[in-house]
Design a protein around this motif. Sequence first.
Motif, PDB file in Angstrom:
ATOM      1  N   GLU A 114       0.835  -1.199   0.000  1.00 14.87           N
ATOM      2  CA  GLU A 114       0.000   0.000   0.000  1.00 14.87           C
ATOM      3  C   GLU A 114       0.871   1.250   0.000  1.00 14.87           C
ATOM      4  O   GLU A 114       1.926   1.293   0.636  1.00 14.87           O
ATOM      5  N   TYR A 142      -3.753   3.731  -1.962  1.00 14.35           N
ATOM      6  CA  TYR A 142      -4.046   2.607  -2.863  1.00 14.35           C
ATOM      7  C   TYR A 142      -3.374   1.356  -2.317  1.00 14.35           C
ATOM      8  O   TYR A 142      -2.209   1.385  -1.918  1.00 14.35           O
ATOM      9  N   ARG A 143      -4.111   0.248  -2.287  1.00 16.45           N
ATOM     10  CA  ARG A 143      -3.602  -1.025  -1.771  1.00 16.45           C
ATOM     11  C   ARG A 143      -3.854  -2.144  -2.782  1.00 16.45           C
ATOM     12  O   ARG A 143      -4.952  -2.236  -3.353  1.00 16.45           O
ATOM     13  N   HIS A 144      -2.837  -2.992  -2.988  1.00 13.15           N
ATOM     14  CA  HIS A 144      -2.974  -4.160  -3.857  1.00 13.15           C
ATOM     15  C   HIS A 144      -2.728  -5.422  -3.039  1.00 13.15           C
ATOM     16  O   HIS A 144      -1.780  -5.487  -2.253  1.00 13.15           O
ATOM     17  N   LYS A 156      -9.078  -7.506  -4.116  1.00 13.01           N
ATOM     18  CA  LYS A 156      -7.810  -7.506  -4.852  1.00 13.01           C
ATOM     19  C   LYS A 156      -7.155  -6.138  -4.853  1.00 13.01           C
ATOM     20  O   LYS A 156      -5.939  -6.027  -4.750  1.00 13.01           O
ATOM     21  N   ASP A 157      -7.943  -5.099  -5.010  1.00  9.19           N
ATOM     22  CA  ASP A 157      -7.425  -3.740  -5.020  1.00  9.19           C
ATOM     23  C   ASP A 157      -8.354  -2.864  -4.195  1.00  9.19           C
ATOM     24  O   ASP A 157      -9.570  -3.105  -4.117  1.00  9.19           O
ATOM     25  N   ARG A 158      -7.771  -1.815  -3.596  1.00 15.74           N
ATOM     26  CA  ARG A 158      -8.552  -0.936  -2.734  1.00 15.74           C
ATOM     27  C   ARG A 158      -8.055   0.492  -2.862  1.00 15.74           C
ATOM     28  O   ARG A 158      -6.859   0.743  -2.864  1.00 15.74           O
ATOM     29  N   GLN A 197     -13.387  -0.998  -3.607  1.00 16.13           N
ATOM     30  CA  GLN A 197     -12.571  -2.205  -3.720  1.00 16.13           C
ATOM     31  C   GLN A 197     -13.021  -3.065  -4.887  1.00 16.13           C
ATOM     32  O   GLN A 197     -14.195  -3.078  -5.266  1.00 16.13           O
ATOM     33  N   LYS A 198     -12.040  -3.764  -5.472  1.00 13.79           N
ATOM     34  CA  LYS A 198     -12.309  -4.749  -6.512  1.00 13.79           C
ATOM     35  C   LYS A 198     -12.359  -6.108  -5.841  1.00 13.79           C
ATOM     36  O   LYS A 198     -11.441  -6.496  -5.129  1.00 13.79           O
TER      37      LYS A 198
END
Length: 225
Positions: A65, A82-84, A101-103, A129-130
């Motif tokens: 992140e 952003y976080r992966h 998965k992503d945020r 989020q995804k």
Amino acid sequence: MINRGLKLFFFLLPLLLGLQIHSHSQEVRFGGALDMAVTNDFAWEFEGEIRATEQLSRFETALLETSISYELGDHFQVKSGYRHYFISSNVIPTGSPDDQKDRITTSFYAEKELVEDLNVQYRIRYQWQKEIDASEINSRQYLRNRLEFDYNLTSIADPYISGEFYYRIDEEYQVQQWRLEFGLDIELTDDLDMDVFYRHERDVNVLLRDIDRIIEVNLQYNLEW
């Protein structure tokens, strides 16, 4: 100073682990962060985290992140990040806000000293989020509200307690998770801090509900630009 901080940590950790003996779902998490003060008000942070079962026998998730924050006077702050996630194939999606998965997040913080050495902080956070989905890409949006109290116990140790809930704001309008957290912030050196906490986390209003009891240890290195 660092020896006193480590003694507090090793005293607290067995107590927290003991709370998980009868846990339905348990995790241990380890993380590290680099916090760089670019100016007096503006900071950039980069962090990583690994999540595993309590016995450390199975890897579940890792994440990276990056975020930026800006101080608005003495009592307010805004932050975006952003976080992966790198998710193990063993993890089964449950509909929880933690399965993603992503945020992308945007947060607003307000903090005030109630009485001497006792502070209260309120955080409201928008989260996109995804989701995990093998067949298609889905997304969800949440509004998160957290209230936290921390006490300046000593010059190097601050215990805290916080409560938070996730409210979904796209297709469904309902609470989908709440969490309660007990922790201790420890100043190891002037530049290095450690945060250790226990979290009880419960999903609600989702198809496959999950209950987690989590122990997490985070190290943060503070660097001036």
